[in-house]
Motif scaffolding. Structure first.
Motif, short mmCIF file in Angstrom:
data_model
loop_
_atom_site.label_atom_id
_atom_site.label_comp_id
_atom_site.label_asym_id
_atom_site.label_seq_id
_atom_site.Cartn_x
_atom_site.Cartn_y
_atom_site.Cartn_z
N THR A 198 3.37 0.44 3.17
CA THR A 198 3.07 -0.65 4.11
C THR A 198 2.79 -1.93 3.35
O THR A 198 2.38 -1.90 2.18
CB THR A 198 1.86 -0.31 4.99
OG1 THR A 198 0.73 -0.03 4.15
CG2 THR A 198 2.14 0.89 5.88
N GLU A 205 0.86 -1.17 0.00
CA GLU A 205 0.00 0.00 0.00
C GLU A 205 0.90 1.23 0.00
O GLU A 205 1.77 1.37 0.87
CB GLU A 205 -0.90 0.01 1.24
CG GLU A 205 -1.91 -1.11 1.28
CD GLU A 205 -3.08 -0.90 0.32
OE1 GLU A 205 -3.10 0.15 -0.36
OE2 GLU A 205 -3.94 -1.79 0.24
N ARG A 206 0.70 2.12 -0.98
CA ARG A 206 1.56 3.28 -1.14
C ARG A 206 0.75 4.56 -0.93
O ARG A 206 -0.31 4.72 -1.53
CB ARG A 206 2.20 3.31 -2.53
CG ARG A 206 2.90 2.01 -2.93
CD ARG A 206 3.04 1.97 -4.45
NE ARG A 206 3.71 0.80 -4.97
CZ ARG A 206 3.12 -0.36 -5.20
NH1 ARG A 206 1.84 -0.52 -4.94
NH2 ARG A 206 3.82 -1.37 -5.72
N THR A 207 1.25 5.42 -0.09
CA THR A 207 0.69 6.76 0.04
C THR A 207 1.85 7.75 -0.10
O THR A 207 3.01 7.34 -0.22
CB THR A 207 0.01 6.97 1.42
OG1 THR A 207 1.01 7.00 2.45
CG2 THR A 207 -0.99 5.86 1.71
N SER A 208 1.53 9.01 -0.06
CA SER A 208 2.60 10.02 -0.17
C SER A 208 3.47 10.05 1.08
O SER A 208 4.57 10.60 1.06
CB SER A 208 2.00 11.41 -0.40
OG SER A 208 1.13 11.75 0.68
N ARG A 209 3.00 9.41 2.16
CA ARG A 209 3.73 9.48 3.42
C ARG A 209 4.36 8.15 3.83
O ARG A 209 5.30 8.14 4.63
CB ARG A 209 2.79 9.94 4.55
CG ARG A 209 2.18 11.30 4.30
CD ARG A 209 1.22 11.67 5.42
NE ARG A 209 1.92 11.78 6.69
CZ ARG A 209 2.50 12.88 7.12
NH1 ARG A 209 2.47 13.98 6.37
NH2 ARG A 209 3.10 12.91 8.30
#
Length: 282
Positions: free
Chosen positions: A56, A49-53
């Motif tokens: 995971t 799981e990729r976010t800008s922050r």
């Protein structure tokens, strides 16, 4: 899947950061990101799981991380054992034995002497390891055979033969009040506020939380105990290493420790078979 893809994925899963993973692998970040995307498409699964922050692991990613580590270890083990088999074919055979430094010293000396006297003996390369290191060395092919200690070492997946079973003692400063006792119980040892048990690093190199000092090896730990900073519950055979500033008292309710010789079940090495055969005759 290719081993390259698995290495890329493991690096990202362990770092949880594409930039750091790319630096660790020695490649640029864009091709690493594309490789992970291709792997996810091939498996039809979201692995990260990729976010800008943050990055995971998903549940599927956690499964692949566990399996990928095992697969890469197996590949490395195959490479190492194949190279040793090639050396043996050229007349330079050897068997690599891993054992914990300072553990089962008398048994180890008897084993090496007895094996050296065998007519078909080959050279034994000895790997003296830190706490818990001999089991992963056997799994990843750095060792052909190992002396492990149950219940502390994981023997799952290995063939084993039991060699010796012994009780445990608590190692204390020689002047401590408990040092004069004939025996103690584990609860008494755990209740010593001034002598906490040491903390050993896990396979990832991190230490568990707790009040005890961080321990790296026996020499460092024995000095800490002599200085009154710790105590340690250890196999009875470690008495041979205790100096005058240390005392060993039997812990009557501590679990028994069994030393086993362990090797991969698929091994076809005559040297390993010979060493195991010698060990079981001691």
């Amino acid at each position: 899947m290719e081993t390259r893809e698995l290495r890329y994925f493991v690096a990202v899963a362990e770092e949880l950061h594409f930039g750091r993973a790319a630096q660790r692998l020695g490649i640029a970040q864009p091709p690493l990101s594309r490789a992970i995307h291709r792997l996810e498409r091939r498996l039809d699964a979201v692995l990260l799981e990729r976010t800008s922050r943050a990055v995971t692991l998903t549940e599927a990613g956690s499964v692949l991380l566990r399996e990928a580590r095992a697969a890469l270890d197996a590949v490395e083990a195959a490479e190492r054992r194949t190279r040793r088999a090639a050396l043996a074919a050229t007349g330079r055979p050897a068997v690599v034995l891993a054992t914990k430094a300072g553990a089962s010293s008398e048994l180890l000396a008897k084993l090496l002497d007895a094996y050296a006297a065998e007519p078909d003996a080959v050279a034994v390369d000895l790997l003296l390891c830190g706490i818990g290191e001999q089991e992963p060395m056997l799994r990843d092919g750095r060792a052909d055979v190992a002396l492990l200690h149950q219940p502390f070492d994981d023997t799952a997946g290995f063939d084993v033969e039991e060699l010796h079973t012994e009780g445990q003692i608590v190692v204390l400063p020689a002047g401590h009040p408990l040092a004069a006792r004939e025996q103690v119980r584990a609860a008494e040892v755990a209740g010593l506020p001034d002598l906490p048990l040491p903390r050993w690093p896990g396979r990832d190199g991190t230490y568990p939380d707790g009040p005890g000092p961080r321990a790296r090896d026996h020499a460092q730990l024995f000095q800490l105990i002599a200085l009154g900073r710790a105590c340690w519950i250890a196999p009875q055979s470690c008495r041979a290493q205790l100096g005058d500033d240390l005392a060993g008292v039997p812990v009557v309710d501590a679990p028994q420790v069994t030393t086993v010789i362990a090797w991969p079940p698929h091994s076809r090495s005559r040297a390993v078979a010979g060493l195991v055969r010698t060990a079981t005759r001691l």
